[in-house]
Design a protein around this motif. Structure first.
Motif, PDB file in Angstrom:
ATOM      1  N   ASP A 134      -0.832 -15.133   2.239  1.00  0.00           N
ATOM      2  CA  ASP A 134      -1.052 -14.527   0.919  1.00  0.00           C
ATOM      3  C   ASP A 134      -2.136 -13.450   0.987  1.00  0.00           C
ATOM      4  N   ARG A 135      -3.172 -13.699   1.759  1.00  0.00           N
ATOM      5  CA  ARG A 135      -4.239 -12.705   1.912  1.00  0.00           C
ATOM      6  C   ARG A 135      -3.704 -11.444   2.581  1.00  0.00           C
ATOM      7  N   GLU A 136      -2.910 -11.617   3.621  1.00  0.00           N
ATOM      8  CA  GLU A 136      -2.311 -10.465   4.303  1.00  0.00           C
ATOM      9  C   GLU A 136      -1.383  -9.702   3.361  1.00  0.00           C
ATOM     10  N   ARG A 137      -0.611 -10.434   2.575  1.00  0.00           N
ATOM     11  CA  ARG A 137       0.296  -9.807   1.599  1.00  0.00           C
ATOM     12  C   ARG A 137      -0.496  -9.034   0.556  1.00  0.00           C
ATOM     13  N   LEU A 138      -1.558  -9.635   0.043  1.00  0.00           N
ATOM     14  CA  LEU A 138      -2.413  -8.969  -0.938  1.00  0.00           C
ATOM     15  C   LEU A 138      -2.993  -7.681  -0.350  1.00  0.00           C
ATOM     16  N   ASN A 139      -3.490  -7.743   0.888  1.00  0.00           N
ATOM     17  CA  ASN A 139      -4.045  -6.551   1.533  1.00  0.00           C
ATOM     18  C   ASN A 139      -3.002  -5.449   1.671  1.00  0.00           C
ATOM     19  N   LYS A 140      -1.782  -5.815   2.032  1.00  0.00           N
ATOM     20  CA  LYS A 140      -0.718  -4.816   2.181  1.00  0.00           C
ATOM     21  C   LYS A 140      -0.365  -4.189   0.832  1.00  0.00           C
ATOM     22  N   ILE A 141      -0.292  -4.997  -0.200  1.00  0.00           N
ATOM     23  CA  ILE A 141       0.007  -4.478  -1.539  1.00  0.00           C
ATOM     24  C   ILE A 141      -1.095  -3.522  -1.988  1.00  0.00           C
ATOM     25  N   LEU A 142      -2.340  -3.944  -1.843  1.00  0.00           N
ATOM     26  CA  LEU A 142      -3.457  -3.096  -2.268  1.00  0.00           C
ATOM     27  C   LEU A 142      -3.524  -1.813  -1.450  1.00  0.00           C
ATOM     28  N   ASP A 143      -3.192  -1.874  -0.172  1.00  0.00           N
ATOM     29  CA  ASP A 143      -3.153  -0.674   0.667  1.00  0.00           C
ATOM     30  C   ASP A 143      -2.106   0.304   0.145  1.00  0.00           C
ATOM     31  N   ARG A 144      -0.922  -0.193  -0.210  1.00  0.00           N
ATOM     32  CA  ARG A 144       0.131   0.674  -0.749  1.00  0.00           C
ATOM     33  C   ARG A 144      -0.302   1.308  -2.068  1.00  0.00           C
ATOM     34  N   VAL A 145      -0.922   0.514  -2.933  1.00  0.00           N
ATOM     35  CA  VAL A 145      -1.389   1.038  -4.220  1.00  0.00           C
ATOM     36  C   VAL A 145      -2.466   2.095  -3.996  1.00  0.00           C
ATOM     37  N   ALA A 146      -3.385   1.824  -3.070  1.00  0.00           N
ATOM     38  CA  ALA A 146      -4.459   2.789  -2.776  1.00  0.00           C
ATOM     39  C   ALA A 146      -3.883   4.105  -2.257  1.00  0.00           C
ATOM     40  N   MET A 147      -2.883   4.023  -1.386  1.00  0.00           N
ATOM     41  CA  MET A 147      -2.265   5.252  -0.868  1.00  0.00           C
ATOM     42  C   MET A 147      -1.590   6.038  -1.990  1.00  0.00           C
ATOM     43  N   ARG A 148      -0.942   5.330  -2.892  1.00  0.00           N
ATOM     44  CA  ARG A 148      -0.276   5.997  -4.020  1.00  0.00           C
ATOM     45  C   ARG A 148      -1.307   6.671  -4.922  1.00  0.00           C
ATOM     46  N   LEU A 149      -2.408   5.981  -5.198  1.00  0.00           N
ATOM     47  CA  LEU A 149      -3.466   6.559  -6.029  1.00  0.00           C
ATOM     48  C   LEU A 149      -4.114   7.760  -5.339  1.00  0.00           C
ATOM     49  N   THR A 150      -4.288   7.677  -4.016  1.00  0.00           N
ATOM     50  CA  THR A 150      -4.843   8.817  -3.278  1.00  0.00           C
ATOM     51  C   THR A 150      -3.923  10.019  -3.408  1.00  0.00           C
ATOM     52  N   ALA A 151      -2.630   9.796  -3.260  1.00  0.00           N
ATOM     53  CA  ALA A 151      -1.673  10.896  -3.404  1.00  0.00           C
ATOM     54  C   ALA A 151      -1.713  11.474  -4.816  1.00  0.00           C
ATOM     55  N   MET A 152      -1.869  10.601  -5.820  1.00  0.00           N
ATOM     56  CA  MET A 152      -1.941  11.075  -7.204  1.00  0.00           C
ATOM     57  C   MET A 152      -3.218  11.871  -7.443  1.00  0.00           C
TER      58      MET A 152
END
Length: 163
Positions: A134-152
């Motif tokens: 679950d921790r690894e999954r959470l980290n992957k989700i947050l990484d994807r969200v962070a990349m999307r926000l960086t692009a925005m």
């Protein structure tokens, strides 16, 4: 005024927004970490600089700011203070005179090891009932969200993404 009430009812409650929980968790983590590091004279900015240098070695000030999630002027001030206290050493980059390279001294490394041990204990306690998967999954989700926000932030939100 009636239209405003109608529009606000179409938004989900704040507790349904992941950013609400991200902000709450981050604020509580920062509070606990600062309480435990303060007796050693380590504030959150200093912790982030120490941790970045411990993990990545010698870095330029702008790289530290990026890794430490601090403004460049804040990072510069923290590094200058830490250099005056003998926690870091600075030198002009051999490849680019505009870059100041920063690295830990032995005392800086000692403080970094102490601070990281404190942070590790907080991590273990706060995630004690969360599985590694679950921790690894959470980290992957947050990484994807962070990349999307960086692009925005680089291009600005698309009209449909506003809000």
């Amino acid at each position: 005024m009636q239209d405003d009430k109608k529009n606000t009812r179409s938004f989900p409650p704040m507790r349904d927004w992941p950013y609400y929980w991200i902000s709450r968790v981050n604020a509580q983590y920062a509070l606990v970490l600062e309480q435990q590091l303060k007796p050693q004279g380590i504030n959150l900015s200093r912790w982030r600089v120490l941790s970045s240098l411990y993990e990545y070695g010698s870095l330029g000030v702008s790289e530290i700011a990026d890794f430490a999630i601090l403004r460049l002027n804040t990072t510069t001030k923290v590094v200058q203070k830490m250099a005056a206290e003998g926690l870091v050493k600075t030198q002009v980059s051999a490849s680019d005179a505009r870059i100041t390279q920063v690295s830990l001294t032995e005392e800086g490394r000692r403080q970094a090891v102490f601070a990281r041990a404190v942070a590790q204990k907080i991590l273990e306690a706060s995630f004690s009932d969360v599985s590694k998967a679950d921790r690894e999954r959470l980290n992957k989700i947050l990484d994807r969200v962070a990349m999307r926000l960086t692009a925005m932030s680089d291009s600005g939100p698309e009209p449909d993404d506003a809000g």
